[in-house]
Design an enzyme around this catalytic site. Sequence first.
Site, mmCIF file in Angstrom:
data_model
loop_
_atom_site.group_PDB
_atom_site.id
_atom_site.type_symbol
_atom_site.label_atom_id
_atom_site.label_comp_id
_atom_site.label_asym_id
_atom_site.label_seq_id
_atom_site.Cartn_x
_atom_site.Cartn_y
_atom_site.Cartn_z
ATOM 1 C CG ASP A 25 50.291 33.789 -11.099
ATOM 2 O OD1 ASP A 25 50.504 34.375 -10.018
ATOM 3 O OD2 ASP A 25 51.021 32.876 -11.533
ATOM 4 C CG ASN A 73 46.692 32.495 -2.228
ATOM 5 O OD1 ASN A 73 45.810 32.800 -3.021
ATOM 6 N ND2 ASN A 73 47.831 31.951 -2.631
ATOM 7 C CB ILE A 203 45.802 23.205 -12.332
ATOM 8 C CG1 ILE A 203 45.964 22.679 -13.763
ATOM 9 C CG2 ILE A 203 44.327 23.350 -11.999
ATOM 10 C CD1 ILE A 203 45.557 23.667 -14.835
#
Length: 251
Positions: A25, A73, A203
Amino acid sequence: MFLNSKESISLDVNNVPKHVAIIMDGNGRWAQKRHLPRIAGHKKGMNVVEDVTIAASEIGVKVLTLYAFSTENWKRPEDEVNYIMSLPEKFFDKFVPKLIENNVSVRVMGLIDQLPASTKKAVDDAVSKTSHCTGMILNFALNYGSRMEITDAVKKISQQVKDNQLLPSEIDEKIIDANLMTGYLEELSDPDVVIRTSGEERISNFLLWQIAYSEFIFTDILWPDITKNSFLNLILEYQSRNRRFGGLKNK
């Protein structure tokens, strides 16, 4: 002990996690901090994947699972998604020879058939070209979501019951494990440690079944800023933990 010119890091070779899972990330924020387009962060992040993969292989990790692209995404801007979908071809074209040199095999889990044709071909070629490698498994979660994975496993088990291949009373944790996308990893399916970069502490629909007893390490470092040494320091943090699996701490 693992060394570089700047720092020495001493790891316990008898306590290296067998399966490391990473939520990579911070690519977009890394780029924005530098007034660059978000895709610049993804490009830099791709180079970090190479460094971390080799470092993990060198210390004896058996499986490295990287959360590369989630089923959610696709909601991102089209130009960003298109760029991310082009990365596997660039990445594997450059990196597969080094993976083979280091005896690392590539595996991919997720809804691979839904990827663009060129992306799917790059992924399939990488898996094929490294299939003879017997060292660490580099496992990409690509177009992956854990709720989707669990739902798919329930459907497969239901079909086995319908086809009289399985009795409802026979369904146990091992049956569920075997029908998840990590089933091929067998005893290595469950990560020993989950690392998330960028300071976020969630998560994000990643390996929800498999991480029941995983250690969690959250670092403020953005993924493109991760180095071999920072990765080794995260493994050192893992080694400081006492894993009890629901039992009592060893005295």
